[in-house]
Design a protein around this motif. Structure first.
Motif, PDB file in Angstrom:
ATOM      1  N   LYS A 191      -0.481 -54.859 -49.814  1.00 42.07           N
ATOM      2  CA  LYS A 191      -1.462 -53.816 -50.109  1.00 42.07           C
ATOM      3  C   LYS A 191      -2.077 -53.221 -48.847  1.00 42.07           C
ATOM      4  CE  LYS A 191      -5.080 -57.278 -50.683  1.00 42.07           C
ATOM      5  NZ  LYS A 191      -5.869 -58.024 -51.640  1.00 42.07           N
ATOM      6  N   TYR A 192      -1.955 -53.919 -47.712  1.00 40.02           N
ATOM      7  CA  TYR A 192      -2.536 -53.432 -46.472  1.00 40.02           C
ATOM      8  C   TYR A 192      -1.629 -52.380 -45.841  1.00 40.02           C
ATOM      9  CZ  TYR A 192      -5.783 -57.263 -46.969  1.00 40.02           C
ATOM     10  OH  TYR A 192      -6.740 -58.108 -47.449  1.00 40.02           O
ATOM     11  N   ASN A 193      -2.245 -51.306 -45.359  1.00 43.79           N
ATOM     12  CA  ASN A 193      -1.511 -50.206 -44.762  1.00 43.79           C
ATOM     13  C   ASN A 193      -1.490 -50.377 -43.241  1.00 43.79           C
ATOM     14  OD1 ASN A 193      -0.573 -47.784 -43.751  1.00 43.79           O
ATOM     15  ND2 ASN A 193      -1.852 -46.506 -45.048  1.00 43.79           N
ATOM     16  N   PRO A 194      -0.311 -50.635 -42.654  1.00 45.00           N
ATOM     17  CA  PRO A 194      -0.261 -50.859 -41.209  1.00 45.00           C
ATOM     18  C   PRO A 194      -0.592 -49.620 -40.379  1.00 45.00           C
ATOM     19  CG  PRO A 194       1.941 -50.941 -42.147  1.00 45.00           C
ATOM     20  CD  PRO A 194       0.983 -50.829 -43.294  1.00 45.00           C
ATOM     21  N   ALA A 195      -0.646 -48.453 -40.995  1.00 42.76           N
ATOM     22  CA  ALA A 195      -1.015 -47.234 -40.271  1.00 42.76           C
ATOM     23  C   ALA A 195      -2.517 -47.148 -40.025  1.00 42.76           C
ATOM     24  CB  ALA A 195      -0.539 -46.007 -41.040  1.00 42.76           C
ATOM     25  N   ILE A 196      -3.292 -47.958 -40.732  1.00 47.86           N
ATOM     26  CA  ILE A 196      -4.746 -48.018 -40.536  1.00 47.86           C
ATOM     27  C   ILE A 196      -5.015 -49.176 -39.571  1.00 47.86           C
ATOM     28  CG2 ILE A 196      -6.966 -48.421 -41.671  1.00 47.86           C
ATOM     29  CD1 ILE A 196      -5.628 -47.283 -44.260  1.00 47.86           C
ATOM     30  N   PRO A 197      -5.584 -48.909 -38.392  1.00 47.16           N
ATOM     31  CA  PRO A 197      -5.726 -49.966 -37.364  1.00 47.16           C
ATOM     32  C   PRO A 197      -6.358 -51.264 -37.863  1.00 47.16           C
ATOM     33  CG  PRO A 197      -6.226 -47.846 -36.404  1.00 47.16           C
ATOM     34  CD  PRO A 197      -6.042 -47.605 -37.884  1.00 47.16           C
ATOM     35  N   ALA A 198      -7.408 -51.206 -38.647  1.00 49.72           N
ATOM     36  CA  ALA A 198      -8.052 -52.437 -39.125  1.00 49.72           C
ATOM     37  C   ALA A 198      -7.121 -53.214 -40.058  1.00 49.72           C
ATOM     38  CB  ALA A 198      -9.363 -52.119 -39.830  1.00 49.72           C
ATOM     39  N   TYR A 256      -3.804 -53.049 -39.986  1.00 50.09           N
ATOM     40  CA  TYR A 256      -2.738 -53.552 -39.124  1.00 50.09           C
ATOM     41  C   TYR A 256      -3.160 -54.902 -38.539  1.00 50.09           C
ATOM     42  CZ  TYR A 256       0.252 -53.775 -34.941  1.00 50.09           C
ATOM     43  OH  TYR A 256       1.122 -54.180 -33.952  1.00 50.09           O
ATOM     44  N   GLU A 257      -4.391 -54.975 -38.049  1.00 49.83           N
ATOM     45  CA  GLU A 257      -4.911 -56.234 -37.495  1.00 49.83           C
ATOM     46  C   GLU A 257      -4.991 -57.311 -38.576  1.00 49.83           C
ATOM     47  OE1 GLU A 257      -5.410 -56.942 -34.263  1.00 49.83           O
ATOM     48  OE2 GLU A 257      -4.685 -54.919 -33.840  1.00 49.83           O
ATOM     49  N   THR A 258      -5.379 -56.915 -39.773  1.00 52.72           N
ATOM     50  CA  THR A 258      -5.436 -57.873 -40.889  1.00 52.72           C
ATOM     51  C   THR A 258      -4.052 -58.432 -41.167  1.00 52.72           C
ATOM     52  OG1 THR A 258      -7.362 -56.809 -41.862  1.00 52.72           O
ATOM     53  CG2 THR A 258      -6.012 -58.166 -43.332  1.00 52.72           C
ATOM     54  N   LEU A 259      -3.038 -57.559 -41.180  1.00 53.50           N
ATOM     55  CA  LEU A 259      -1.668 -58.035 -41.400  1.00 53.50           C
ATOM     56  C   LEU A 259      -1.280 -59.066 -40.347  1.00 53.50           C
ATOM     57  CD1 LEU A 259       0.192 -54.766 -42.429  1.00 53.50           C
ATOM     58  CD2 LEU A 259      -0.035 -56.844 -43.797  1.00 53.50           C
ATOM     59  N   GLY A 260      -1.661 -58.823 -39.093  1.00 54.12           N
ATOM     60  CA  GLY A 260      -1.358 -59.787 -38.029  1.00 54.12           C
ATOM     61  C   GLY A 260      -1.998 -61.136 -38.283  1.00 54.12           C
ATOM     62  N   SER A 261      -3.203 -61.122 -38.792  1.00 50.84           N
ATOM     63  CA  SER A 261      -3.910 -62.384 -39.045  1.00 50.84           C
ATOM     64  C   SER A 261      -3.331 -63.147 -40.240  1.00 50.84           C
ATOM     65  CB  SER A 261      -5.399 -62.124 -39.268  1.00 50.84           C
ATOM     66  OG  SER A 261      -5.620 -61.487 -40.509  1.00 50.84           O
ATOM     67  N   LEU A 262      -2.470 -62.486 -41.000  1.00 48.02           N
ATOM     68  CA  LEU A 262      -1.859 -63.102 -42.177  1.00 48.02           C
ATOM     69  C   LEU A 262      -0.403 -63.521 -41.956  1.00 48.02           C
ATOM     70  CD1 LEU A 262      -3.340 -60.613 -44.787  1.00 48.02           C
ATOM     71  CD2 LEU A 262      -4.032 -62.995 -44.426  1.00 48.02           C
ATOM     72  N   SER A 273      13.420 -56.511 -48.348  1.00 47.26           N
ATOM     73  CA  SER A 273      13.455 -55.494 -47.295  1.00 47.26           C
ATOM     74  C   SER A 273      12.055 -55.175 -46.794  1.00 47.26           C
ATOM     75  CB  SER A 273      14.114 -54.219 -47.830  1.00 47.26           C
ATOM     76  OG  SER A 273      13.386 -53.731 -48.937  1.00 47.26           O
ATOM     77  N   ARG A 274      11.150 -56.053 -47.009  1.00 46.15           N
ATOM     78  CA  ARG A 274       9.733 -55.905 -46.707  1.00 46.15           C
ATOM     79  C   ARG A 274       9.468 -55.650 -45.220  1.00 46.15           C
ATOM     80  NH1 ARG A 274       6.935 -60.807 -49.259  1.00 46.15           N
ATOM     81  NH2 ARG A 274       7.862 -59.850 -51.057  1.00 46.15           N
ATOM     82  N   GLU A 275       9.198 -54.395 -44.854  1.00 47.15           N
ATOM     83  CA  GLU A 275       8.870 -54.062 -43.464  1.00 47.15           C
ATOM     84  C   GLU A 275       7.543 -54.677 -43.039  1.00 47.15           C
ATOM     85  OE1 GLU A 275       8.965 -49.847 -42.923  1.00 47.15           O
ATOM     86  OE2 GLU A 275      11.120 -49.741 -43.272  1.00 47.15           O
ATOM     87  N   HIS A 276       6.652 -54.903 -43.983  1.00 46.25           N
ATOM     88  CA  HIS A 276       5.349 -55.484 -43.659  1.00 46.25           C
ATOM     89  C   HIS A 276       5.486 -56.853 -42.985  1.00 46.25           C
ATOM     90  CE1 HIS A 276       3.660 -52.272 -46.012  1.00 46.25           C
ATOM     91  NE2 HIS A 276       2.432 -52.754 -45.910  1.00 46.25           N
ATOM     92  N   ALA A 277       6.554 -57.588 -43.298  1.00 39.00           N
ATOM     93  CA  ALA A 277       6.756 -58.903 -42.679  1.00 39.00           C
ATOM     94  C   ALA A 277       6.943 -58.752 -41.171  1.00 39.00           C
ATOM     95  CB  ALA A 277       7.961 -59.607 -43.304  1.00 39.00           C
ATOM     96  N   VAL A 278       7.737 -57.785 -40.762  1.00 37.09           N
ATOM     97  CA  VAL A 278       7.949 -57.535 -39.336  1.00 37.09           C
ATOM     98  C   VAL A 278       6.656 -57.042 -38.692  1.00 37.09           C
ATOM     99  CG1 VAL A 278       9.188 -56.111 -37.662  1.00 37.09           C
ATOM    100  CG2 VAL A 278      10.409 -57.084 -39.616  1.00 37.09           C
ATOM    101  N   VAL A 279       5.955 -56.149 -39.372  1.00 35.48           N
ATOM    102  CA  VAL A 279       4.698 -55.616 -38.845  1.00 35.48           C
ATOM    103  C   VAL A 279       3.682 -56.750 -38.663  1.00 35.48           C
ATOM    104  CG1 VAL A 279       2.744 -54.092 -39.321  1.00 35.48           C
ATOM    105  CG2 VAL A 279       5.080 -53.307 -39.755  1.00 35.48           C
ATOM    106  N   ALA A 280       3.615 -57.670 -39.618  1.00 35.60           N
ATOM    107  CA  ALA A 280       2.676 -58.794 -39.507  1.00 35.60           C
ATOM    108  C   ALA A 280       2.981 -59.642 -38.271  1.00 35.60           C
ATOM    109  CB  ALA A 280       2.714 -59.655 -40.770  1.00 35.60           C
ATOM    110  N   LEU A 281       4.268 -59.906 -38.018  1.00 38.64           N
ATOM    111  CA  LEU A 281       4.635 -60.684 -36.828  1.00 38.64           C
ATOM    112  C   LEU A 281       4.261 -59.932 -35.558  1.00 38.64           C
ATOM    113  CD1 LEU A 281       8.091 -62.098 -37.947  1.00 38.64           C
ATOM    114  CD2 LEU A 281       5.943 -63.345 -37.711  1.00 38.64           C
ATOM    115  N   GLU A 282       4.585 -58.654 -35.528  1.00 37.33           N
ATOM    116  CA  GLU A 282       4.250 -57.819 -34.373  1.00 37.33           C
ATOM    117  C   GLU A 282       2.747 -57.801 -34.134  1.00 37.33           C
ATOM    118  OE1 GLU A 282       3.589 -53.114 -33.799  1.00 37.33           O
ATOM    119  OE2 GLU A 282       5.326 -53.692 -34.999  1.00 37.33           O
TER     120      GLU A 282
END
Length: 177
Positions: free
Chosen positions: A27-34, A36-42, A77-86
């Motif tokens: 549900k988190y949008n990596p295009a929104i900076p906050a 994106y940071e949340t995805l990293g913390s998850l 094919s979840r791109e969010h997984a790669v974004v979270a690692l990044e």
């Protein structure tokens, strides 16, 4: 000399995108900076309790280098997984093999380097070991440089995509976008 050094986080075979990022966090949008940071913390939120925590108190990973086994990134094919690692601070992943879609998603973002090895390094290294990877020579060095493992490089064309910062930046650089 282009070297990535840090503590390793060691995983086994068939680490899937649900291990990397639980589906409910899509549900988190990596295009929104906050967000994106949340995805990293998850990142690695789907791992079982048998693994050490992947994220430190600052919301970033303690481990810039992941060592996996076979079929890393399988599942969806979840791109969010790669974004979270990044976003968490992962610099590179070394595994025996990668799921095709995960591999392409990493290339497309250009943020997480993937290297393959014929050795099952997940049986050799443990989490928290200090290691270095020479990205010019494609060699992993461990145990104060006494261990040395050759890694497979990306093709020159694929390396150029990663070095450009992803497929869109590469397209712009080549005048295709």
């Amino acid at each position: 000399m282009n070297i990535v050094s840090g503590k390793s986080y060691v995983l086994g075979d068939h680490i899937n995108t649900d291990h990397i990022l639980v589906a409910e966090y899509m549900k988190y949008n990596p295009a929104i900076p906050a967000e994106y940071e949340t995805l990293g913390s998850l990142a690695m939120s789907g791992l079982s309790g048998e693994y050490k925590p992947f994220i430190g108190e600052n919301g970033k990973t303690l481990y810039p280098i992941i060592i996996g086994g076979e079929n890393f990134g399988c599942g969806s094919s979840r791109e969010h997984a790669v974004v979270a690692l990044e976003a968490s601070g992962v610099k590179l992943i070394i595994a025996q093999s990668f799921a095709r879609i995960f591999f392409r998603n990493c290339l497309n973002t250009g943020k997480v380097m993937l290297l393959e090895t014929v050795n099952k390094l997940s049986d050799v290294f443990t989490t928290d070991q200090d290691i270095s990877v020479d990205l010019d020579e494609f060699v992993l060095l461990g145990n104060n440089n006494y261990q040395r493992y050759i890694l497979s490089s990306l093709s020159p064309e694929l390396l150029e995509i990663v070095e450009a910062g992803g497929i869109f930046n590469y397209g712009r650089k080549k005048g295709k976008l």
